[in-house]
Design a protein around this motif. Sequence first.
Motif, mmCIF file in Angstrom:
data_model
loop_
_atom_site.group_PDB
_atom_site.id
_atom_site.type_symbol
_atom_site.label_atom_id
_atom_site.label_comp_id
_atom_site.label_asym_id
_atom_site.label_seq_id
_atom_site.Cartn_x
_atom_site.Cartn_y
_atom_site.Cartn_z
ATOM 1 N N SER A 1 65.325 27.885 -14.377
ATOM 2 C CA SER A 1 64.317 27.613 -13.344
ATOM 3 C C SER A 1 63.859 26.165 -13.385
ATOM 4 O O SER A 1 63.766 25.498 -12.354
ATOM 5 C CB SER A 1 63.102 28.534 -13.518
ATOM 6 N N GLU B 1 65.363 23.492 -14.684
ATOM 7 C CA GLU B 1 66.418 22.550 -14.304
ATOM 8 C C GLU B 1 66.676 22.560 -12.807
ATOM 9 O O GLU B 1 67.117 21.562 -12.247
ATOM 10 C CB GLU B 1 67.692 22.841 -15.090
ATOM 11 N N ALA B 2 66.389 23.686 -12.141
ATOM 12 C CA ALA B 2 66.559 23.772 -10.687
ATOM 13 C C ALA B 2 65.321 23.266 -9.946
ATOM 14 O O ALA B 2 65.305 23.229 -8.720
ATOM 15 C CB ALA B 2 66.856 25.215 -10.283
ATOM 16 N N GLY B 3 64.272 22.878 -10.711
ATOM 17 C CA GLY B 3 63.052 22.369 -10.092
ATOM 18 C C GLY B 3 62.190 23.456 -9.492
ATOM 19 O O GLY B 3 61.371 23.189 -8.617
ATOM 20 N N ARG B 4 62.353 24.691 -9.970
ATOM 21 C CA ARG B 4 61.572 25.815 -9.447
ATOM 22 C C ARG B 4 60.524 26.247 -10.470
ATOM 23 O O ARG B 4 60.647 25.960 -11.650
ATOM 24 C CB ARG B 4 62.490 27.003 -9.146
ATOM 25 N N LEU B 5 59.542 26.972 -9.977
ATOM 26 C CA LEU B 5 58.577 27.593 -10.882
ATOM 27 C C LEU B 5 59.270 28.712 -11.639
ATOM 28 O O LEU B 5 60.204 29.337 -11.129
ATOM 29 C CB LEU B 5 57.410 28.182 -10.094
ATOM 30 N N PRO C 1 59.869 32.276 -12.657
ATOM 31 C CA PRO C 1 59.501 33.513 -11.951
ATOM 32 C C PRO C 1 58.428 34.308 -12.701
ATOM 33 O O PRO C 1 58.414 34.347 -13.940
ATOM 34 C CB PRO C 1 60.812 34.310 -11.905
ATOM 35 N N ASP C 2 57.546 34.931 -11.939
ATOM 36 C CA ASP C 2 56.471 35.722 -12.535
ATOM 37 C C ASP C 2 57.026 36.781 -13.480
ATOM 38 O O ASP C 2 56.434 37.056 -14.520
ATOM 39 C CB ASP C 2 55.631 36.399 -11.451
ATOM 40 N N ARG D 1 52.244 32.059 -7.380
ATOM 41 C CA ARG D 1 52.130 30.678 -7.848
ATOM 42 C C ARG D 1 52.858 29.751 -6.887
ATOM 43 O O ARG D 1 53.840 30.111 -6.272
ATOM 44 C CB ARG D 1 52.713 30.552 -9.253
ATOM 45 N N GLY D 2 52.364 28.535 -6.781
ATOM 46 C CA GLY D 2 52.991 27.546 -5.916
ATOM 47 C C GLY D 2 52.521 27.630 -4.480
ATOM 48 O O GLY D 2 52.965 26.894 -3.626
#
Length: 101
Positions: free
Chosen positions: A39, A41-45, A47-48, A80-81
């Motif tokens: 997550s 490395e992909a620039g994502r939050l 996951p919950d 989130r986000g």
Amino acid sequence: MSQAARIAARFGVPHIATGALLRSHVERGTPLGRAVRVSIEAGRLVPDRVVRDTVREAMADAKAAGVGYVLDGHPRPGPRGVPDRGRAGHDRPPRAAPARR
């Protein structure tokens, strides 16, 4: 030091902080850590579901040790986000306080 960390230290119980847990799993290369790394490395939050699994594991460890714990940074309110529309300052300008007379 956060209030949660102070409380945990005062009562001698684990301080379960989501950020520290996630970093620890990444550093140790655990299955959860690998999911977190993907997550990040992909620039994502993260996951919950992954955050919940990480916290659940730490809570189970504390329970198995026969001690309580203090949660820090969990649960997060809403998705989130996404701006939390119920809290001032997230999506509307601040209001001025009424003048005192």
